[in-house]
Write an enzyme that holds these catalytic residues in place. Structure first.
Site, PDB file in Angstrom:
ATOM      1  N   LEU A 126      20.984  12.949  19.038  1.00 47.65           N
ATOM      2  CA  LEU A 126      20.485  13.409  20.339  1.00 47.65           C
ATOM      3  C   LEU A 126      19.247  14.277  20.159  1.00 47.65           C
ATOM      4  O   LEU A 126      19.266  15.275  19.446  1.00 47.65           O
ATOM      5  CB  LEU A 126      21.577  14.204  21.061  1.00 47.65           C
ATOM      6  CG  LEU A 126      21.193  14.743  22.446  1.00 47.65           C
ATOM      7  CD1 LEU A 126      21.123  13.610  23.450  1.00 47.65           C
ATOM      8  CD2 LEU A 126      22.198  15.796  22.905  1.00 47.65           C
ATOM      9  N   HIS A 230      23.963  26.047  16.231  1.00 53.38           N
ATOM     10  CA  HIS A 230      22.557  26.446  16.249  1.00 53.38           C
ATOM     11  C   HIS A 230      22.132  26.654  17.700  1.00 53.38           C
ATOM     12  O   HIS A 230      22.514  25.869  18.578  1.00 53.38           O
ATOM     13  CB  HIS A 230      21.698  25.353  15.599  1.00 53.38           C
ATOM     14  CG  HIS A 230      20.295  25.770  15.339  1.00 53.38           C
ATOM     15  ND1 HIS A 230      19.357  25.917  16.354  1.00 53.38           N
ATOM     16  CD2 HIS A 230      19.641  26.070  14.186  1.00 53.38           C
ATOM     17  CE1 HIS A 230      18.203  26.283  15.833  1.00 53.38           C
ATOM     18  NE2 HIS A 230      18.348  26.393  14.523  1.00 53.38           N
TER      19      HIS A 230
END
Length: 338
Positions: A126, A230
């Site tokens: 993605l 993240h």
């Protein structure tokens, strides 16, 4: 007008540009024209194959700006995570030590190399243009894959997983990798992720320790990375969490990012999507944002549309939207509210 569709060979230059812009850790998007061309060809074969069960197929989609003829994102489904090579993860579970004589019963968290997730369908790759983050188009890019699974369930497994990119700092340093993996490979986190993008990561995984790793023996910074997302991966995590995906006891082999898991039939965009009939007409601005797609395979198309729609009624779409979705008056379609 933005539409999601299967990748095509002519997309290669722009797909490589997306790869250059993608987050370190998205190893399925290598900045390498040969690897990306192979991905495109594999995807075309997968879409064209009349399969009746999940196998080696991978389906790559791109977000196409029809007006400006440019790609603004990409995403992928791997029908079986470990079909061709084992899909390695780290299983995070306690090791129980006990002594009746000392009256001690203690659990120590450990990380163990495993292939438990190999049979599942995998969402990966993605990436979306920075200007479209936190918009409905990011939902489109992520969730249209689930709509494709809803339309063609025989092509996929009974469970779906995805690995969310784990924490690394602005310099590309991963405390988890530095505390563990770097002792087995004299490579930086950025270098090892690049190698994983160019080759199957199993050759690196097989050099990792095959005995349990006791988490308390890692540095505090490394321990803090286990299951940590993240910041640039948080939106992808949040979208799938709203879909019913949950974290489990598995983390990524290299950066310890979390793995999300869901049973396929219980995923929101699969369980709640509905089929209807397209009707050509004048579409008025609606109050609800829908993800809408056709139910084709190699001609799959999906968009975000504002609608006022009631169940069991046709879906009125203007000619331009019908054309972008490769639909005609009376065609079947699938939709789900965002």
């Amino acid at each position: 007008m933005l539409v999601l569709r299967p990748v095509e060979p002519s997309d290669l230059p722009q797909l490589q540009q997306l790869a250059r812009e993608s987050l370190v850790g998205v190893t399925s998007l290598p900045d390498d024209s040969h690897c990306l061309l192979q991905k495109i060809r594999d995807s075309q074969r997968s879409f064209a194959s009349p399969v009746q069960s999940n196998g080696r197929e991978n389906y790559c989609f791109v977000l196409h700006d029809l007006e400006h003829q440019r790609l603004l994102g990409c995403a992928e489904i791997v029908a079986t995570a470990g079909y061709q090579q084992p899909f390695y993860s780290l299983r995070n579970r306690p090791f129980i030590s006990a002594s009746r004589e000392l009256n001690v019963h203690h659990g120590v968290p450990t990380l163990s190399l495993c292939q438990d997730l190999s049979p599942h369908t995998l969402l990966r790759g993605l990436h979306i243009d920075a200007e479209l983050q936190h918009t409905a188009f990011c939902e489109l890019l992520s969730r249209a894959r689930l709509m494709f699974i809803a339309a063609h369930p025989q092509r996929f497994a009974e469970a779906v997983i995805t690995e969310i990119v784990g924490y690394s700092d602005a310099a590309g340093e991963s405390p988890f990798w530095n505390a563990l993996g770097k002792h087995f490979f004299n490579l930086s986190y950025v270098e090892v992720e690049r190698l994983c993008g160019l080759q199957d990561r199993s050759f690196l995984a097989e050099l990792m320790p095959h005995y349990p790793i006791y988490v308390p023996m890692l540095t505090p910074d490394a321990q803090a990375c286990i299951g940590r997302v993240h910041p640039a991966g948080q939106e992808a995590f949040d979208i799938l969490e709203r879909e019913g995906f949950e974290t489990n006891s598995y983390v990524d082999l290299f950066d310890a990012g979390p793995t999300l898991f869901a049973r396929t039939p219980s995923i929101r965009s699969i369980a709640h999507s509905r089929t209807a009939t397209a009707r050509r007409g004048t579409a008025h601005a609606g109050q609800t944002t829908y993800l809408i797609c056709n139910d084709a395979v190699d001609d799959f198309r999906a968009m975000v549309v504002e609608l006022d729609w009631s169940a069991d009624e046709p879906v009125t779409l203007d000619p331009a939207t019908l054309a972008a979705l490769h639909l005609t008056d009376g065609s079947p379609l699938r939709l789900v509210a965002l």
